[in-house]
Motif scaffolding. Structure first.
Motif, PDB file in Angstrom:
ATOM      1  N   ILE A 406       0.834  -1.205   0.000  1.00  0.00           N
ATOM      2  CA  ILE A 406       0.000   0.000   0.000  1.00  0.00           C
ATOM      3  C   ILE A 406       0.869   1.255   0.000  1.00  0.00           C
ATOM      4  O   ILE A 406       0.583   2.239  -0.700  1.00  0.00           O
ATOM      5  N   GLU A 407       1.958   1.215   0.744  1.00  0.00           N
ATOM      6  CA  GLU A 407       2.877   2.350   0.762  1.00  0.00           C
ATOM      7  C   GLU A 407       3.549   2.536  -0.599  1.00  0.00           C
ATOM      8  O   GLU A 407       3.745   3.673  -1.056  1.00  0.00           O
ATOM      9  N   SER A 408       3.886   1.445  -1.260  1.00  0.00           N
ATOM     10  CA  SER A 408       4.522   1.557  -2.583  1.00  0.00           C
ATOM     11  C   SER A 408       3.552   2.127  -3.606  1.00  0.00           C
ATOM     12  O   SER A 408       3.955   2.868  -4.506  1.00  0.00           O
ATOM     13  N   ALA A 409       2.269   1.778  -3.480  1.00  0.00           N
ATOM     14  CA  ALA A 409       1.273   2.336  -4.400  1.00  0.00           C
ATOM     15  C   ALA A 409       1.165   3.844  -4.211  1.00  0.00           C
ATOM     16  O   ALA A 409       1.050   4.604  -5.187  1.00  0.00           O
ATOM     17  N   TRP A 410       1.205   4.310  -2.962  1.00  0.00           N
ATOM     18  CA  TRP A 410       1.139   5.753  -2.696  1.00  0.00           C
ATOM     19  C   TRP A 410       2.361   6.471  -3.287  1.00  0.00           C
ATOM     20  O   TRP A 410       2.238   7.555  -3.860  1.00  0.00           O
ATOM     21  N   ALA A 411       3.530   5.865  -3.140  1.00  0.00           N
ATOM     22  CA  ALA A 411       4.774   6.526  -3.543  1.00  0.00           C
ATOM     23  C   ALA A 411       5.075   6.379  -5.026  1.00  0.00           C
ATOM     24  O   ALA A 411       5.971   7.050  -5.540  1.00  0.00           O
ATOM     25  N   SER A 412       4.356   5.524  -5.727  1.00  0.00           N
ATOM     26  CA  SER A 412       4.671   5.228  -7.124  1.00  0.00           C
ATOM     27  C   SER A 412       4.408   6.424  -8.034  1.00  0.00           C
ATOM     28  O   SER A 412       3.531   7.255  -7.774  1.00  0.00           O
ATOM     29  N   THR A 413       5.152   6.489  -9.129  1.00  0.00           N
ATOM     30  CA  THR A 413       4.935   7.506 -10.161  1.00  0.00           C
ATOM     31  C   THR A 413       4.005   7.005 -11.253  1.00  0.00           C
ATOM     32  O   THR A 413       3.757   7.718 -12.225  1.00  0.00           O
ATOM     33  N   ASN A 414       3.511   5.793 -11.114  1.00  0.00           N
ATOM     34  CA  ASN A 414       2.545   5.237 -12.058  1.00  0.00           C
ATOM     35  C   ASN A 414       1.318   6.154 -12.135  1.00  0.00           C
ATOM     36  O   ASN A 414       0.834   6.654 -11.123  1.00  0.00           O
TER      37      ASN A 414
END
Length: 641
Positions: A406-414
């Motif tokens: 969930i944290e990676s989804a928030w931080a992603s540039t996607n």
């Protein structure tokens, strides 16, 4: 050592499959299970030596395909990704073998069952140790075959046969995309072995594939085709329909294939092919959208399921969506982290469900259960640990891996990162709700089936020992391996097993997100628990009233968004109609009518008429002779003129 890990399950399959009737069920169980535990022990040695000792290697088994410039060896690629999957596959498989000795003790076809389990394990090990795409595809299709055999193990049941066929057909759709992706890689690079493909991957940037008069970006086409294969094998949105029906197989099958191993093959493949996916932001955006949608969709359906195994099946589908969200964010190691922790607690949940089913004499409807914590306290305790782990309770496995996603989804540039974050956060609340709903309906309240309740008893040691081992993994695997998968040791731990582009800083930026976003999954977990407790412990009449007041929504979720009905209308019925037309009109009327059936009918017609001339009466023959003589005389008269 690596040859032993891969081929011991194959030897067990051959012994149980070919000689099972000769040596008996007990010997088949002991042989296959012993071989799996030996393979598991060796796999853990490999994990420690490779994962922490920097001993990546390549083990050649034999020359395989040598045709012109195409040279493919049968070899094992042993790196961090490989050894992670080795411990997942062999640990879960060996424990499922042991568990099955208790769960399947009354089944007369145990040698066949254990042979199928070992065949699946061998195929999965072939998949994860593959040194090239063709070898990976061999294992890919092997696990599909074993899945078909195990889902339809009780072939006397029409529902089991239908579920096995459904799984087989739906996976063929994904496999077709996977094959096209392999073909495209070979066309663009001239190779299928990973070393060559990965070395040439940067040169694919900017290249195109010509199709239907249009120039398509080569990395995007290849990555999307590969992901279609992953969608089928890992039951992602649109190709998910086979997974819940696969619960028709024995419960150990659900734990082995449809929770911890086969369905994670798609996640593993995407991570393995990270050098290709890193070249295509478009493909990663598709992965993010499909993953987030699957996580939310499956969680909504799990809310209202009443079959204890189907609740966990849709939970598996949802958790696989989480893993693909991590892949879409470029956080491949975190997706693999959740793959590992999920294998522990989801296998634990499935095997606990099997223990409940065993105690309730094969009853699977949770509405007929209740109060079982007094009858099977150990299974209850293990189910609590699995539930706490999957819901993300602090310091258990899911708390580290799922929250990291969930944290990676928030931080992603996607471009679809916010969508992925919202879907996974919402799914976290739903996961907590349906997981605790299962616990409260099954183990708490008053028993609804008093006959089965009174006879309920704890499972034998062969079933409870695997629960205890998986519970330990569900507790410690998260914090024990966090640094290797999501912390400061990722680059050192994975080395060349995962490729991340120069612009991919996700593992750094995810640790800089706002504090409220970090705690959001835990808040959702508590919210889901609170609502489930109110619904199923405080006011048990509330769910029925809510379902009655929201009848359309309830039926929509209960019928799984009507995907089966939609697919039946769009694909199954037209296919049956086309098949019937081709059979009756094309094959029957045209081909057979003009061909063999038509010719034989004409022959029979002519011979029938000739036979009628042979009446046996003398005056008929005399009459025919007179007609013949008259015809000859007439012909000579006119011919003479």
């Amino acid at each position: 050592m690596y040859q032993a890990i891969v081929f011991l399950p194959l030897i067990g399959f051959l012994i149980a499959g070919l000689f099972g009737r000769l040596i008996g069920a007990r010997a088949s169980e002991v042989v296959t299970t012993s071989f799996l535990f030996i393979a598991c022990f060796l796999a853990w040695i490999a994990f420690v030596s490779v994962g922490f000792g920097e001993h990546d290697t390549r083990v050649q088994v034999m020359r395989w395909i040598y045709v012109g410039d195409l040279k493919i060896d049968w070899a094992f690629r042993v790196d961090t990704m490989t050894v992670i999957m080795l411990i997942v596959v062999t640990t879960v498989s060996s424990l499922v073998h042991l568990y099955s000795m208790g769960y399947m003790h009354e089944d007369p076809s145990r040698p066949r069952f254990f042979a199928y389990l070992s065949l699946f394990t061998f195929a999965m090990l072939m998949l994860v140790t593959a040194d090239n795409l063709l070898q990976l595809f061999f294992g890919w299709e092997g696990v599909g075959l074993a899945s078909y055999l195990l889902i339809g193990f009780w072939y006397e049941k029409p529902s089991a046969n239908a579920a096995a066929m459904k799984a087989f057909v739906v996976n063929r759709i994904g496999d077709f995309g996977f094959m096209l992706g392999i073909f495209a890689i070979f066309v663009m690079t001239g190779a299928v072995n990973f070393e060559t493909v990965f070395a040439q991957a940067p040169s694919l940037a900017g290249k195109t594939i010509d199709f239907l008069g249009h120039h398509w970006d080569a990395p995007t086409v290849i990555a999307i085709l590969l992901f279609i294969g992953a969608m089928g094998k890992s039951a992602q949105f649109f190709l998910h329909t086979w997974l819940p029906d696969a619960m028709e197989g024995p419960t150990p099958v659900s734990a082995l294939i449809h929770a911890a191993t086969m369905v994670t093959a798609g996640v593993f493949m995407v991570a393995r092919m990270s050098p290709i996916f890193e070249l295509s932001p478009t493909a990663l955006e598709l992965v993010m959208v499909i993953g987030g949608t699957t996580a939310m969709f499956a969680a909504t359906v799990a809310l209202v399921q009443n079959d204890i195994k189907k609740v966990i099946a849709y939970s598996t589908c949802s958790q696989l969506g989480y893993m693909f969200v991590a892949m879409g964010a470029g956080a491949y190691s975190i997706g693999m982290f959740h793959l590992l922790t999920h294998a522990c607690f989801k296998a634990l949940l499935f095997l606990c469900a099997g223990s409940v089913i065993n105690a309730m004499h094969h009853e699977q409807d949770m509405r007929n259960m209740g109060g079982l914590w007094k009858k099977i306290p150990f299974t209850y305790a293990m189910m609590l640990i699995g539930t706490l782990a999957i819901t993300g309770f602090p310091f258990l496995a899911g708390y580290y891996s799922k929250d990291a996603i969930i944290e990676s989804a928030w931080a992603s540039t996607n471009h679809f990162a916010l969508y992925g974050w919202i879907m996974t956060v919402a799914a976290a609340a739903l996961t907590s709700f349906y997981s605790w709903r299962l616990v409260f309906l099954t183990f708490h309240g008053h028993p609804h089936d008093h006959h089965h309740y009174e006879a309920a008893h704890e499972s034998p040691l062969t079933m409870t020992i695997p629960l205890g081992i998986l519970a330990v993994g569900s507790v410690i695997s998260g914090f024990a391996l966090y640094n290797q998968f999501a912390g400061h040791d990722v680059e050192h731990f994975f080395r060349h097993a995962i490729f991340m582009g120069a612009e991919n800083h996700i593992l750094h930026t995810m640790h800089e997100i706002p504090g409220w976003a970090v705690y959001m999954p835990t808040i959702m977990m508590v919210l889901g628990l609170g609502v489930a407790y109110w619904f199923y412990m405080v006011d048990r009449s509330l769910p029925a009233r809510l379902a009655h007041s929201q009848d359309a929504l309830y039926k929509f979720l209960l019928n799984k968004w009507y995907f089966d009905e939609i697919y039946d209308f769009l694909f199954v019925r037209p296919a049956l109609w086309a098949g019937r037309v081709l059979w009756k009109q094309g094959d029957g009327r045209i081909i057979d009518g003009i061909g063999p059936d038509g010719v034989s009918a004409r022959v029979l017609d002519v011979t029938g008429r000739v036979v009628r001339l042979q009446s046996g009466y003398l005056y008929h023959y005399a009459f025919v002779m007179l007609i013949g003589v008259a015809a000859l005389i007439t012909w000579f008269m006119f011919a003479g003129v």
